[in-house]
Motif scaffolding. Structure first.
Motif, PDB file in Angstrom:
ATOM      1  N   VAL A   1     -37.029  46.958 -39.934  1.00  0.00           N
ATOM      2  CA  VAL A   1     -36.373  47.518 -41.050  1.00  0.00           C
ATOM      3  C   VAL A   1     -35.258  47.914 -40.866  1.00  0.00           C
ATOM      4  O   VAL A   1     -36.105  49.106 -39.351  1.00  0.00           O
ATOM      5  CB  VAL A   1     -37.466  48.473 -42.157  1.00  0.00           C
ATOM      6  N   LYS A   2     -34.112  47.906 -40.544  1.00  0.00           N
ATOM      7  CA  LYS A   2     -32.777  49.064 -40.108  1.00  0.00           C
ATOM      8  C   LYS A   2     -32.853  50.253 -40.930  1.00  0.00           C
ATOM      9  O   LYS A   2     -32.897  50.091 -42.272  1.00  0.00           O
ATOM     10  CB  LYS A   2     -31.375  48.239 -40.491  1.00  0.00           C
ATOM     11  N   VAL A   3     -33.307  51.535 -40.218  1.00  0.00           N
ATOM     12  CA  VAL A   3     -33.763  53.006 -41.026  1.00  0.00           C
ATOM     13  C   VAL A   3     -32.372  53.374 -41.513  1.00  0.00           C
ATOM     14  O   VAL A   3     -30.932  53.285 -40.974  1.00  0.00           O
ATOM     15  CB  VAL A   3     -34.083  53.483 -39.738  1.00  0.00           C
ATOM     16  N   GLU A   4     -31.828  54.278 -42.343  1.00  0.00           N
ATOM     17  CA  GLU A   4     -31.220  54.283 -42.975  1.00  0.00           C
ATOM     18  C   GLU A   4     -31.280  55.933 -43.005  1.00  0.00           C
ATOM     19  O   GLU A   4     -30.303  56.838 -43.279  1.00  0.00           O
ATOM     20  CB  GLU A   4     -30.806  53.925 -44.811  1.00  0.00           C
TER      21      GLU A   4
ATOM     22  N   VAL B   1     -40.064  51.855 -48.139  1.00  0.00           N
ATOM     23  CA  VAL B   1     -40.096  52.936 -47.728  1.00  0.00           C
ATOM     24  C   VAL B   1     -41.928  52.221 -47.930  1.00  0.00           C
ATOM     25  O   VAL B   1     -41.900  51.349 -48.375  1.00  0.00           O
ATOM     26  CB  VAL B   1     -40.639  54.072 -48.541  1.00  0.00           C
ATOM     27  N   THR B   2     -42.192  53.010 -46.537  1.00  0.00           N
ATOM     28  CA  THR B   2     -44.085  53.326 -46.166  1.00  0.00           C
ATOM     29  C   THR B   2     -45.444  54.088 -46.449  1.00  0.00           C
ATOM     30  O   THR B   2     -44.066  54.861 -47.037  1.00  0.00           O
ATOM     31  CB  THR B   2     -43.998  52.248 -44.819  1.00  0.00           C
TER      32      THR B   2
ATOM     33  N   PHE C   1     -43.833  49.550 -49.736  1.00  0.00           N
ATOM     34  CA  PHE C   1     -42.466  49.280 -51.124  1.00  0.00           C
ATOM     35  C   PHE C   1     -41.372  48.729 -51.244  1.00  0.00           C
ATOM     36  O   PHE C   1     -40.502  49.730 -50.587  1.00  0.00           O
ATOM     37  CB  PHE C   1     -43.145  50.324 -52.425  1.00  0.00           C
ATOM     38  N   ASN C   2     -40.938  48.131 -52.493  1.00  0.00           N
ATOM     39  CA  ASN C   2     -39.906  47.716 -52.219  1.00  0.00           C
ATOM     40  C   ASN C   2     -39.008  48.930 -53.034  1.00  0.00           C
ATOM     41  O   ASN C   2     -39.347  49.243 -54.772  1.00  0.00           O
ATOM     42  CB  ASN C   2     -39.407  46.530 -53.016  1.00  0.00           C
ATOM     43  N   VAL C   3     -38.485  50.043 -53.130  1.00  0.00           N
ATOM     44  CA  VAL C   3     -37.588  50.462 -54.112  1.00  0.00           C
ATOM     45  C   VAL C   3     -36.155  51.058 -54.238  1.00  0.00           C
ATOM     46  O   VAL C   3     -35.482  51.141 -53.726  1.00  0.00           O
ATOM     47  CB  VAL C   3     -37.632  51.807 -53.625  1.00  0.00           C
ATOM     48  N   SER C   4     -34.968  49.151 -54.347  1.00  0.00           N
ATOM     49  CA  SER C   4     -34.383  48.846 -54.117  1.00  0.00           C
ATOM     50  C   SER C   4     -33.802  49.751 -55.252  1.00  0.00           C
ATOM     51  O   SER C   4     -31.740  49.890 -55.178  1.00  0.00           O
ATOM     52  CB  SER C   4     -33.889  47.640 -54.045  1.00  0.00           C
ATOM     53  N   ASP C   5     -33.964  49.961 -56.327  1.00  0.00           N
ATOM     54  CA  ASP C   5     -33.404  50.382 -57.737  1.00  0.00           C
ATOM     55  C   ASP C   5     -33.042  52.036 -57.695  1.00  0.00           C
ATOM     56  O   ASP C   5     -32.985  52.864 -58.279  1.00  0.00           O
ATOM     57  CB  ASP C   5     -34.721  49.944 -58.743  1.00  0.00           C
TER      58      ASP C   5
ATOM     59  N   THR D   1     -36.539  55.361 -44.846  1.00  0.00           N
ATOM     60  CA  THR D   1     -35.971  54.522 -45.620  1.00  0.00           C
ATOM     61  C   THR D   1     -35.500  53.466 -44.885  1.00  0.00           C
ATOM     62  O   THR D   1     -34.325  54.326 -44.024  1.00  0.00           O
ATOM     63  CB  THR D   1     -36.410  54.959 -47.146  1.00  0.00           C
ATOM     64  N   GLY D   2     -35.501  52.065 -45.469  1.00  0.00           N
ATOM     65  CA  GLY D   2     -34.397  51.412 -45.166  1.00  0.00           C
ATOM     66  C   GLY D   2     -34.258  50.673 -45.622  1.00  0.00           C
ATOM     67  O   GLY D   2     -35.089  50.007 -46.743  1.00  0.00           O
ATOM     68  N   GLU D   3     -33.518  49.327 -45.088  1.00  0.00           N
ATOM     69  CA  GLU D   3     -33.456  47.837 -45.187  1.00  0.00           C
ATOM     70  C   GLU D   3     -34.061  46.769 -44.194  1.00  0.00           C
ATOM     71  O   GLU D   3     -34.035  46.463 -43.320  1.00  0.00           O
ATOM     72  CB  GLU D   3     -32.142  47.983 -45.459  1.00  0.00           C
TER      73      GLU D   3
END
Length: 404
Positions: free
Chosen positions: A70-73, A128-129, A182-186, A102-104
């Motif tokens: 994951v690339k950290v944002e 996120v983890t 968890f996918n939290v793209s929204d 969180t990141g991508e």
């Protein structure tokens, strides 16, 4: 209406249904099956000594079939991070901190298809983890016994090892097989940074509801208006509680508490002695003591005082002590027994609480609570020591490290 009559399991099922791909989920990230170009090395902010973080650069390791890169944002600075930075109570130095991150996704192992809630995962998704599973069958996604995850491993509190990319205060992080993700793209970046501390309060309110005392028409006092107390107020407000009094010694925080859903505030600096303070809380509720109290300060003195704010037969949730903050002096007869106060403790969260938090954040924004304003300061990774010093000086609320 009794809050305890709400069917939480049905609510969670609805949340999970919306996360499994069966319902449309908006995403600011375009679909892609092409892996993003990743550098050979990454920087981490390594805590190498007390109040001393150094940027170090390490090779990015190859990921396994069950791993994610994951690339950290961004990542918030937690009170636990601040304690570790200042005193190393967990004996972790050297360590890469940061667990509110969180990141991508930029690389994904071939065996990784879904997140921990059953929602599809792909390159470009925002994640996120929560924790890394240990050999503990009681800690599962659908554990209704509500065992918290306090005994599990967490990214940002892992001893340094050959991977090095173990905390969110970094350019990249390796999410290992067996972790919850968890996918939290929204959700937007600010909301994603706030997921972990918000989960703490979702759990606390769920614990409070087990007493059978916390109801929609309850008079509730929240003592301590740092990030935890302010989020507590927001959670209570989104659940329909109308009568909330915030207690703190900083007027700016009390003013913000009103924005987050409090109806009255009490500045303890304006009163001499516990009895006068308790009377002020009583006056804030129109001459009644609180039905329920949340103690969010981590101060033994504050804990000792809060019993005076609660009516006979009332309830208390203590969640302020995340480490050993010292002993509190109370009178068991007058404070607990004769008043028949019901007390619950709360520490971290369950995986179920984590998922519920995603919908809380959407609901809070939906009713106009300025959740994003909790993040008052943003620092780059290069200025992380300044960020920690700002946190220790209590110059803001939530301090975040954000990568450009």
């Amino acid at each position: 209406m009794d809050m305890n009559s709400i069917n939480i399991e049905e609510i969670v099922k609805q949340v999970l249904q919306g996360m499994t791909g069966q319902a449309p989920v908006s995403s600011a990230v375009p679909n892609t099956s092409v892996q993003t170009a990743v550098p050979k090395t990454a920087r981490v902010a390594m805590l190498t000594g007390l109040e001393q973080i150094e940027l170090k650069e390490y090779p990015i390791p190859e990921i396994g079939d069950g791993d994610i890169l994951v690339k950290v944002e961004g990542c918030g600075i937690c009170g636990t991070d601040a304690h570790e930075y200042k005193r190393d109570p967990f004996g972790l130095i050297p360590v890469v901190l940061g667990h509110e991150g969180t990141g991508e996704i930029v690389k994904i192992g071939k065996n990784v298809k879904k997140d921990s809630a059953g929602k599809a995962l792909k390159l470009g998704d925002k994640v996120v983890t929560c924790m890394i599973f240990k050999d503990n069958p009681d800690i599962t996604m659908f554990d209704l016994n509500k065992q918290n995850v306090g005994g599990a491993d967490v990214y940002g509190l892992l001893p340094d090892d050959e991977k090095h990319l173990n905390g969110w205060f970094s350019d990249y992080i390796v999410i290992r097989e067996g972790s919850t993700v968890f996918n939290v793209s929204d959700l937007d970046l600010d909301s994603r940074i706030l997921i972990e501390p918000c989960a703490v309060l979702i759990h606390a309110v769920e614990r409070a509801k087990t007493t059978g005392i916390l109801r929609f028409n309850s008079r509730v006092v929240v003592q301590g208006c740092g990030p935890i107390g302010l989020i507590c107020i927001a959670v209570l407000r989104t659940m329909g509680i109308e009568h909330i009094t915030a207690v703190d010694g900083e007027q700016k925080r009390l003013d913000f508490a009103l924005q987050m859903g409090a109806t009255k505030t009490v500045n303890f600096k304006n009163f001499q002695g516990t009895e006068a303070l308790a009377e002020a809380v009583k006056e804030s509720f129109g001459g009644y003591l609180a039905d329920f109290a949340f103690q969010c300060t981590g101060s033994p003195v504050a804990h000792a005082n809060i019993y005076k704010f609660i009516r006979n037969g009332g309830g208390l949730c203590e969640l302020g002590f995340f480490i050993n903050g010292g002993d509190a002096t109370i009178n068991p007869h007058f404070d607990i027994c004769s008043k028949e106060i019901t007390i619950v403790g709360s520490w971290v969260y369950t995986l179920r609480d984590y998922v519920t938090t995603f919908d809380f954040l959407k609901r809070a924004k939906g009713i106009g609570l300025p959740i994003e304003k909790l993040i008052t300061h943003r620092f780059s990774l290069e200025k992380i020591n300044e960020g920690f010093r700002t946190n220790l000086k209590m110059e803001g609320l939530k301090i975040a490290i954000v990568n450009e």
